[in-house]
Motif scaffolding. Structure first.
Motif, PDB file in Angstrom:
ATOM      1  N   GLN A 192       0.817  -1.214   0.000  1.00 30.85           N
ATOM      2  CA  GLN A 192       0.000   0.000   0.000  1.00 30.85           C
ATOM      3  C   GLN A 192       0.848   1.260   0.000  1.00 30.85           C
ATOM      4  OE1 GLN A 192      -3.685  -0.319   2.562  1.00 30.85           O
ATOM      5  NE2 GLN A 192      -2.503  -2.023   3.314  1.00 30.85           N
ATOM      6  N   TRP A 196      -2.215   2.293  -4.285  1.00 30.44           N
ATOM      7  CA  TRP A 196      -3.337   2.872  -3.554  1.00 30.44           C
ATOM      8  C   TRP A 196      -3.550   2.103  -2.262  1.00 30.44           C
ATOM      9  CZ3 TRP A 196      -5.817   7.128  -5.346  1.00 30.44           C
ATOM     10  CH2 TRP A 196      -5.626   7.454  -6.697  1.00 30.44           C
ATOM     11  N   TRP A 197      -4.263   2.755  -1.308  1.00 30.28           N
ATOM     12  CA  TRP A 197      -4.666   2.015  -0.114  1.00 30.28           C
ATOM     13  C   TRP A 197      -5.752   1.025  -0.506  1.00 30.28           C
ATOM     14  CZ3 TRP A 197      -5.274   6.390   4.095  1.00 30.28           C
ATOM     15  CH2 TRP A 197      -3.999   6.870   4.387  1.00 30.28           C
ATOM     16  N   VAL A 200      -9.574   1.642  -1.337  1.00 28.45           N
ATOM     17  CA  VAL A 200     -10.028   2.025  -2.672  1.00 28.45           C
ATOM     18  C   VAL A 200     -10.566   0.813  -3.419  1.00 28.45           C
ATOM     19  CG1 VAL A 200      -9.298   3.036  -4.846  1.00 28.45           C
ATOM     20  CG2 VAL A 200      -8.331   3.856  -2.705  1.00 28.45           C
ATOM     21  N   TYR A 201      -9.874  -0.341  -3.234  1.00 26.50           N
ATOM     22  CA  TYR A 201     -10.323  -1.541  -3.934  1.00 26.50           C
ATOM     23  C   TYR A 201     -11.462  -2.243  -3.214  1.00 26.50           C
ATOM     24  CZ  TYR A 201      -5.726  -0.919  -5.998  1.00 26.50           C
ATOM     25  OH  TYR A 201      -4.627  -0.399  -6.604  1.00 26.50           O
TER      26      TYR A 201
END
Lengths: 354, 171
Positions: A192, A196-197, A200-201
């Motif tokens: 991460q 992205w962290w 987000v997913y």
């Protein structure tokens, strides 16, 4: 310096780390009880504890002294050893979680690189699940050993709640693991840092995980195990003095640890937001690791505040509502989340062609 | 004696003593708690064999979930009266036969262990070598080589679940 083919310096290093982390979690838990009362006071528009020390800051110490000096009662009909074992197990299990959480990057001391994580095992998340399920024994043994049917019923209720919500929690985590491709918490945080962290997913997965974490920590709206006005007090009804203190304290430590896990899995862990961490390391060295620890703690404090906010805003569920939510909403939602995640990953591997 | 050997003998002793205590305790709740200790020491053995995934799954599934259900049942049935009703002869006989079969197959595994797996011969532990107990190789083996037995066993679980729902719906 090899005796028993052990690396003694590594052992000492890890021991120091363990002592520091456990003392820090105990200290934070102490002030979480204070924060809980202050947050409740602010939400209910009253001053809250303010007598002991400036702004009431010594209140947790006063509470601790009160707990220690109260009479310690073991009921005659109780099974003595198990009665003592119960709170001990609850406390141990909640503290054991801190072993796999990455609290920061690496510090360089005396030409040794020291990871601010006690053990980066390659099954980190499963380890947390194992420890959480051990925590149930503390509750069940305590409730049974009291030899009081109300305690027993409350402990059974607590255990069935924990088991039900563990399922949905596990399913929501599977989706994250499909994204990260690893079970090691250290590795998940490192991924991460560059991308992205995970929130987000996995927004839906995080929501499910958060609700299940509330239920696992026995926080409102899921605090049925200690419903004061329905079942006297709960599984710790027969407990007094520091044994009761251990149960209550274990709950706060659980809250801290689950916040740390949520921060690590979904919110980048010790990753400093909007900044390239490797860059910070290059410029200020060890201080960067300390900043990272501070960032993780800030995230944890944010989650704890959220927990408290929910506790003093939302009323408690009824037991059938709790079970319906767990089995009929959370688990199907988590399964749906898992299927969608799997389908998207397959599509991406196929370059977005069906 | 090096560290792994000390750990090995400690864990083996712990496993044997607590397994004996499972049989010898009068109170079924104590038996269950000893059984949990047995699972813990077996998980320790798995870690010594570099099978961390198996170790932790053993803890989650057996010590964490199944034993909690055992505790539930025993606590609700209130078996702590320490009364034992005698089983009939056929029950005892079938118990002996089933136990004997298990003993024979276990002995077979133990005596053939050195033939089957060369890496284990003459060792108490496999640290940092051998990877079948780690999650990656195990998953690959399960979903490539043994995918049909794996799926069939999941059908077995499904039928058990359906059965539980049917029994629960009756009243």
């Amino acid at each position: 310096m090899t005796l028993l083919t052990l690396d003694w310096i590594l052992l000492i290093e890890k021991l120091v780390l363990i002592v520091v982390i456990i003392l820090a979690s105990l200290g934070i838990a102490l002030y979480t009880t204070f924060a809980e009362r202050k947050v409740a006071a602010i939400l209910q528009d009253r001053p809250g504890p303010s007598r002991a020390g400036p702004y009431g800051l010594l209140q947790p110490l006063a509470d601790g002294v009160k707990m220690f000096t109260k009479e310690d009662i073991i009921p005659n009909a109780a099974s003595k050893w198990l009665f003592i074992l119960g709170p001990g197990l609850a406390m141990t299990a909640s503290l054991m979680t801190c072993a796999v959480i990455p609290w920061g990057g690496t510090i360089e001391l005396f030409h040794r690189k020291i990871d601010l994580q006690i053990a980066d095992v390659n099954i980190g998340i499963l380890y947390i699940f194992a420890v959480v399920s051990m925590g149930i024994y503390g509750i069940m043994i305590g409730g049974w050993a009291s030899n009081n049917k109300f305690s027993l019923m409350a402990s059974l209720r607590a255990a069935s709640q924990a088991i039900s919500y563990e399922l949905a929690m596990g399913l929501s985590l599977i989706a994250v693991l499909m994204v990260t491709n690893t079970l090691s918490l250290g590795e998940i945080v490192k991924q991460q840092q560059t991308g992205w962290w995970n929130i987000v997913y996995q927004p839906l997965g995080f929501l499910i995980f958060f609700i299940c974490a509330l239920a696992e920590c026995n926080r409102t709206p899921f605090d049925l195990p200690e419903a004061e006005n329905e079942l006297n007090f709960g599984y710790h009804q027969e407990y007094s003095s520091m044994k009761l203190g251990f149960y209550l304290f274990a709950e706060y430590i659980n809250m801290i640890m689950s916040s740390a896990v949520m921060a690590s899995v979904y919110f980048g862990g010790y990753d400093i937001p909007f900044v390239d961490d490797a860059h910070v390391y290059a410029s200020i060295g060890n201080w960067a690791a300390l900043i990272q620890v501070g960032v993780l703690l800030a995230k944890v404090v944010g989650f704890i505040f959220l927990f408290m906010w929910i506790r003093w805003t939302i009323p408690r569920f009824r037991y059938d509502q709790l079970m319906n939510l767990g089995w009929k909403s959370m688990i199907p939602l988590a399964l749906f989340n898992m299927l969608v995640t799997g389908a998207l990953i397959l599509l991406r591997m196929n370059h977005w062609h069906f | 004696m090096n560290t792994t050997q000390i750990l090995f003998w400690f864990l083996s002793g712990l496993a044997l003593v607590s397994a004996l205590m499972v049989l010898l305790s009068k109170n079924p709740i104590h038996s269950i708690l000893w059984l949990i200790l047995v699972f813990f020491s077996i998980s320790g053995h798995y870690i010594l064999l570099n099978a961390q995934f198996l170790a932790i799954v053993n803890l989650i599934v057996y010590a964490g979930a199944i034993m909690v259900l055992f505790l539930f049942v025993v606590m609700l049935m209130n078996l702590s009266k320490e009364k034992e009703d005698q089983k009939n002869v056929w029950m005892k006989l079938s118990g002996i036969i089933a136990g004997g079969c298990f003993l024979v197959s276990t002995c077979n595994v133990i005596f053939n262990a050195q033939v089957v797996s060369k890496e284990l011969a003459g060792k108490t532990a496999l640290l940092k070598e051998g990877s079948i107990g780690l999650i990656g190789p195990l998953g690959k083996a399960l979903f490539n080589d043994y995918v049909v037995p794996f799926e069939i066993s999941s059908v077995l679980f499904l039928s058990a679940m359906v059965g539980a729902v049917v029994i629960g719906k009756k009243d």
